[in-house]
Design a protein around this motif. Structure first.
Motif, PDB file in Angstrom:
ATOM      1  N   VAL A 196       0.450  -1.289   0.116  1.00  0.00           N
ATOM      2  CA  VAL A 196       0.046   0.040  -0.382  1.00  0.00           C
ATOM      3  C   VAL A 196       0.453   1.537   0.406  1.00  0.00           C
ATOM      4  O   VAL A 196       0.608   2.429  -0.899  1.00  0.00           O
ATOM      5  CB  VAL A 196      -1.082  -0.048   1.327  1.00  0.00           C
ATOM      6  CG1 VAL A 196      -1.631   1.313   1.588  1.00  0.00           C
ATOM      7  CG2 VAL A 196      -2.024  -1.136   1.377  1.00  0.00           C
ATOM      8  N   VAL A 197       1.704   1.082   1.033  1.00  0.00           N
ATOM      9  CA  VAL A 197       2.922   2.436   1.472  1.00  0.00           C
ATOM     10  C   VAL A 197       3.214   2.438  -0.293  1.00  0.00           C
ATOM     11  O   VAL A 197       3.815   3.733  -1.137  1.00  0.00           O
ATOM     12  CB  VAL A 197       3.717   2.117   2.122  1.00  0.00           C
ATOM     13  CG1 VAL A 197       4.941   3.252   2.110  1.00  0.00           C
ATOM     14  CG2 VAL A 197       3.342   2.574   3.738  1.00  0.00           C
ATOM     15  N   GLY A 198       3.418   1.251  -1.359  1.00  0.00           N
ATOM     16  CA  GLY A 198       4.082   1.483  -2.651  1.00  0.00           C
ATOM     17  C   GLY A 198       4.058   2.459  -2.881  1.00  0.00           C
ATOM     18  O   GLY A 198       4.483   3.258  -4.400  1.00  0.00           O
ATOM     19  N   GLN A 199       2.149   2.195  -3.427  1.00  0.00           N
ATOM     20  CA  GLN A 199       1.776   3.213  -4.580  1.00  0.00           C
ATOM     21  C   GLN A 199       1.402   3.946  -4.115  1.00  0.00           C
ATOM     22  O   GLN A 199       0.977   5.455  -4.921  1.00  0.00           O
ATOM     23  CB  GLN A 199      -0.008   2.221  -4.095  1.00  0.00           C
ATOM     24  CG  GLN A 199      -0.415   0.533  -4.845  1.00  0.00           C
ATOM     25  CD  GLN A 199      -1.710   0.568  -4.030  1.00  0.00           C
ATOM     26  OE1 GLN A 199      -2.165   0.321  -3.511  1.00  0.00           O
ATOM     27  NE2 GLN A 199      -2.140  -0.397  -5.512  1.00  0.00           N
ATOM     28  N   ILE A 200       1.780   4.499  -2.993  1.00  0.00           N
ATOM     29  CA  ILE A 200       1.946   6.005  -1.726  1.00  0.00           C
ATOM     30  C   ILE A 200       2.678   6.623  -2.848  1.00  0.00           C
ATOM     31  O   ILE A 200       2.742   7.563  -3.620  1.00  0.00           O
ATOM     32  CB  ILE A 200       0.742   6.030  -1.157  1.00  0.00           C
ATOM     33  CG1 ILE A 200      -0.501   5.608  -0.523  1.00  0.00           C
ATOM     34  CG2 ILE A 200       1.248   8.045  -1.275  1.00  0.00           C
ATOM     35  CD1 ILE A 200      -1.417   6.171  -1.669  1.00  0.00           C
ATOM     36  N   ARG A 201       3.842   5.977  -2.246  1.00  0.00           N
ATOM     37  CA  ARG A 201       5.057   6.422  -3.183  1.00  0.00           C
ATOM     38  C   ARG A 201       5.394   6.831  -4.625  1.00  0.00           C
ATOM     39  O   ARG A 201       5.690   7.724  -4.901  1.00  0.00           O
ATOM     40  CB  ARG A 201       6.335   5.376  -2.440  1.00  0.00           C
ATOM     41  CG  ARG A 201       7.720   5.903  -2.686  1.00  0.00           C
ATOM     42  CD  ARG A 201       8.793   4.650  -2.070  1.00  0.00           C
ATOM     43  NE  ARG A 201       8.671   4.627  -0.422  1.00  0.00           N
ATOM     44  CZ  ARG A 201       8.206   3.424  -0.317  1.00  0.00           C
ATOM     45  NH1 ARG A 201       8.328   1.817  -0.829  1.00  0.00           N
ATOM     46  NH2 ARG A 201       7.959   3.310   1.647  1.00  0.00           N
ATOM     47  N   THR A 202       4.851   6.135  -5.364  1.00  0.00           N
ATOM     48  CA  THR A 202       5.178   5.795  -6.476  1.00  0.00           C
ATOM     49  C   THR A 202       4.074   6.589  -7.431  1.00  0.00           C
ATOM     50  O   THR A 202       3.982   7.093  -8.545  1.00  0.00           O
ATOM     51  CB  THR A 202       4.986   4.661  -7.375  1.00  0.00           C
ATOM     52  OG1 THR A 202       4.119   3.867  -7.160  1.00  0.00           O
ATOM     53  CG2 THR A 202       6.589   4.016  -6.985  1.00  0.00           C
TER      54      THR A 202
END
Length: 243
Positions: A196-202
């Motif tokens: 989930v954090v990866g989605q926001i990060r990218t």
């Protein structure tokens, strides 16, 4: 006064007679009188105590529920209320964290640069960036070891100071940590949080994040309602005990 057996108390909640006896032994129920042959004699007061304890478990967890009932049965009412206060305070912090993360998502494109001193979720002044791991841990009321575990799982990707090699957390890293903290408290495992954090990060799709936040909002609401129910049970139990 109607006499009840352990099995009578347990039947209402799908508990075994032994579980009821264990709860009494642990101080969650008042001490029961005994028959001449050694059998426990329970009353409606014990049934009310069991209902109160189980309501507290649903609202605050087993440890806090046990601490509250032990305090009540030893005459330490203020200690019982203090334990409940901690639970309400944690619920409030969770609500504030949820609001902060939602703000971070809404303003993802507005993340401040290094040295801005602004939290990306709330816009509050949190001191000059970058933050050290100790400073971020203090901000989130966590330990540095927890943040290192999150980093190892791919949840956090802090830069390193070229001169010292120390971790350097910039505003976007704080945003990721706030989000991870919320989801971790919501019971999500680190691999899911990392995704989930990866989605926001990218700056990719936020469908999974929206679903996770909505689910945690429902959990917060359910916990708040459970606290109201537990408080009503405890109030009735204390009132009856004083009568």
């Amino acid at each position: 006064m109607k006499r009840l057996r352990p099995v009578d108390l347990g039947r209402e909640h799908g508990l075994s007679a032994q579980a009821v006896r264990n709860y009494e032994q642990d101080g969650f129920l008042p001490v029961a009188e005994r028959t001449p042959t050694g059998y426990r004699i329970y009353t409606e007061s014990h049934a009310a105590a069991l209902r109160t304890f189980l309501a507290l478990v649903r609202a605050h967890g087993h440890a806090t529920a046990g601490a509250v009932m032990n305090a009540v049965h030893s005459g330490r009412t203020d200690d019982a209320l203090t334990a409940l206060d901690h639970g309400h305070a944690q619920l409030l912090r969770d609500r504030e964290t949820l609001a902060s993360v939602r703000g971070a998502v809404e303003h993802l494109a507005e993340t401040d640069g290094p040295g801005s001193g602004r939290d990306p979720g709330t816009g509050n002044d949190v001191g000059p960036f970058p933050l050290s791991i100790g400073e971020l841990a203090h901000r989130l009321r966590l330990t540095p070891a927890t943040l290192r575990t999150w980093e190892a799982a791919g949840v956090l990707l802090p830069a390193r100071d070229r001169a010292t090699g120390h971790r350097a957390f910039h505003p976007a890293d704080v945003r990721d940590a706030e989000l991870a903290h919320l989801l971790r408290r919501g019971g999500y495992r680190l691999p899911h949080i990392a995704a989930v954090v990866g989605q926001i990060r990218t700056a990719g799709g936020t469908g999974a994040l929206a679903a996770a936040l909505a689910d945690w909002q429902r959990r917060l609401t359910a916990r708040g309602l459970a606290m109201l129910s537990a408080a009503a049970h405890l109030d009735a139990y204390l009132t009856a005990a004083r009568a």
